[in-house]
Design an enzyme around this catalytic site. Structure first.
Site, PDB file in Angstrom:
ATOM      1  CG  PHE A 113      -1.731   1.457   1.036  1.00 33.94           C
ATOM      2  CD1 PHE A 113      -3.341   1.250  -0.150  1.00 33.94           C
ATOM      3  CD2 PHE A 113      -1.664   2.206   1.708  1.00 33.94           C
ATOM      4  CE1 PHE A 113      -4.041   2.248   0.111  1.00 33.94           C
ATOM      5  CE2 PHE A 113      -2.368   3.432   1.725  1.00 33.94           C
ATOM      6  CZ  PHE A 113      -3.261   2.962   1.024  1.00 33.94           C
ATOM      7  CE  LYS A 163      -0.703   7.744   6.804  1.00 31.81           C
ATOM      8  NZ  LYS A 163      -1.055   5.916   5.558  1.00 31.81           N
ATOM      9  CG  ASP A 184       5.584   4.008   2.109  1.00 31.37           C
ATOM     10  OD1 ASP A 184       5.165   4.595   2.853  1.00 31.37           O
ATOM     11  OD2 ASP A 184       4.664   3.941   1.118  1.00 31.37           O
TER      12      ASP A 184
HETATM   13  C1  LIG Z   1      -0.856   6.447   4.368  1.00 32.42           C
HETATM   14  C2  LIG Z   1       0.244   5.223   3.614  1.00 32.42           C
HETATM   15  C3  LIG Z   1       0.378   6.347   2.484  1.00 32.42           C
HETATM   16  C4  LIG Z   1      -0.385   7.350   2.195  1.00 32.42           C
HETATM   17  O1  LIG Z   1      -0.390   8.641   2.632  1.00 32.42           O
HETATM   18  P1  LIG Z   1      -1.525   9.712   2.549  1.00 32.42           P
HETATM   19  O2  LIG Z   1      -1.274  10.351   3.374  1.00 32.42           O
HETATM   20  O3  LIG Z   1      -2.984   9.462   3.081  1.00 32.42           O
HETATM   21  O4  LIG Z   1      -1.695   9.710   0.920  1.00 32.42           O
HETATM   22  C5  LIG Z   1       1.598   5.393   1.418  1.00 32.42           C
HETATM   23  N1  LIG Z   1       2.103   4.756   2.360  1.00 32.42           N
HETATM   24  C6  LIG Z   1       2.416   3.865   3.316  1.00 32.42           C
HETATM   25  C7  LIG Z   1       3.149   2.801   3.481  1.00 32.42           C
HETATM   26  C8  LIG Z   1       0.953   4.624   4.357  1.00 32.42           C
HETATM   27  O5  LIG Z   1       0.880   3.978   5.188  1.00 32.42           O
END
Ligand SMILES: *Cc1c(COP(=O)(O)O)cnc(C)c1O
Length: 417
Positions: free
Chosen positions: A146, A262, A233
């Site tokens: 994701f 985040k 990520d």
């Molecule tokens: C939440 C998340 C995203 C996307 O972030 P948004 O601010 O919702 O666009 C990308 N990668 C990971 C691992 C995430 O948990």
């Protein structure tokens, strides 16, 4: 009183249903206040927040220091665009680069934007530094990843719900098995056009999938051997969530490109960033990439405050220590449970696997019961529940939450047996 209470939250739900696009399926609780590990609903009922806005709120809701930074800066200067310099961005860039150990950062807003940025940066490096033939650069990604919701990002998702009827998709991504060094090796050995390997150190949305010990370290070594950028990520796993500042630190890995979002803002503001050293970041030149809001003065002030809170309050150590306790206690419960198969995770990013099918409603129903009992969590997939409280939680609060969780699970134990 009860009737009035119900209409209030029902009204809020109805409004969203009528006027908002239905792109989420929230649990039926309407919140209007948060402080530290707690949130309150419109009827004044208090809950422990065990989602923390998908780990955006690691520092706790409305952390006074972060709120103060947001408030102060918003009264002085909010946005200049990058057409001009502002006096906050450079300070933030220096602070964050020293904090995470990189030469440079590129500021964006949402997580998905930062992932897009990392992809562009990696490909451009692939052409200009590695010498990949134009338009041939591949990026290796993992199954069940994701990384966000944009068209390019869902192009390499294998979640049918995220993809259906959103095509055509973007080329240049190769999906391999997560946690398989062999799959990575075989792709790297057979494909000379690989520019990068994009990976989550723990797959959060997939259900808190923790790879085998040594996987990240070996993957990084393979990438180095093949002159391929290792892109971490850490939007969900980073910033103390897993008990270290970054989850890759468990294996002593320094990513070539680091993606954060985040908790970079403590949940107060949309802030994301891509970090890299000079030899990579220098491929980005004026006009090649940007964002009107990226690197705005409020974001800079908020991000500095958010990172200071993580350091000053030792949130990594707290997450590490309380995570050990949490898994130990839930494992004790699991020993005598037919309902819960296992708990997995690191630090305070954990999930339990319910002994039922992915299509079942059991996890959802458990979460509804948890709401009644004063704790908010959300299933990821039909049979997995993630538990990720704000990292400011203390031991006493954690034990209270463990009681809420195990007592709730016990009610279902009886139902299913
Ligand atoms: C939440 C998340 C995203 C996307 O972030 P948004 O601010 O919702 O666009 C990308 N990668 C990971 C691992 C995430 O948990």
């Amino acid at each position: 009183m009860a009737v009035l209470e119900q209409t209030t939250s029902q009204k809020a739900i109805n409004l969203e249903n009528k006027y908002g696009a239905h792109n989420y399926h929230p649990l039926p609780v309407v919140l209007n206040r948060g402080e530290g590990v707690y949130v309150w609903d419109v009827d004044g009922k208090r809950y422990y927040d065990f989602l923390s806005a998908y780990s955006a709120v690691n520092q706790g809701h409305c952390h006074p220091k972060i709120v103060k930074a947001l408030k102060n800066q918003s009264e002085i200067l909010a946005l200049t665009s990058r057409a001009f310099y502002n006096d906050m961005l450079g300070k933030y860039e220096k602070f964050a680069c020293e904090y995470f150990g990189f030469d440079k950062l590129l500021p964006m807003n949402s997580g998905a934007e930062a992932v897009e940025t990392a992809i562009k940066l990696c490909r451009r490096w692939g052409y200009e530094k590695k010498g990949i033939v134009e338009n041939k650069a591949d990026i290796i990604v993992c199954k069940n990843n994701f990384h966000g919701r944009t068209t390019t990002i869902i192009s390499f998702s294998n979640d049918p719900i995220a993809r259906k009827n959103f095509g055509p998709f973007t080329d240049g991504f190769i999906k391999i098995e997560y946690d398989s060094i062999e799959a990575l090796r075989s792709e790297l050995e057979s494909n000379k056009n690989v520019a990068g390997f994009l990976v989550e150190p723990i797959q959060g949305e997939a259900g808190v999938i923790v790879p085998s010990e040594g996987y990240l370290k070996r993957a990084k070594a393979l990438c180095e051997e093949h002159n391929v950028l290792f892109i971490a990520d850490e939007i969900q796993t980073g910033i103390a969530r897993t008990g270290k500042l970054l989850a890759v630190h468990y294996e002593g890995v320094s990513p070539d490109i680091l993606i954060l979002g985040k908790a970079l803002s403590g949940g107060a503001y949309p802030i994301s960033a891509v970090f890299a050293n000079d030899e990579i970041m220098e491929v980005i030149q004026p006009g090649t990439h940007g964002s009107t809001f990226g690197g705005n003065p409020i974001a800079a002030a908020v991000a500095i405050a958010s990172l200071e809170v993580v350091r000053d309050e030792n949130l990594s150590d707290n997450a590490y220590r309380l995570g050990e306790i949490f898994r130990r206690e839930i494992n004790t419960f699991i020993e005598n449970s037919n309902l819960v198969l296992k708990i997995r995770g690191k630090g305070l990013l954990n999930a339990i696997v319910i002994n039922d099918s992915e299509e079942s409603e059991t996890a959802w129903n458990i979460c509804l019961k948890l709401i009644d009992n004063g704790l908010l969590a959300k299933p990821t997939h039909g049979n997995i529940i993630r538990f990720a409280p704000p990292l400011v939680i203390n031991e006493e609060q954690l034990f209270e939450c463990i009681s809420i969780i195990t007592n709730t699970l016990r009610e279902f134990e009886n139902l299913t047996l």
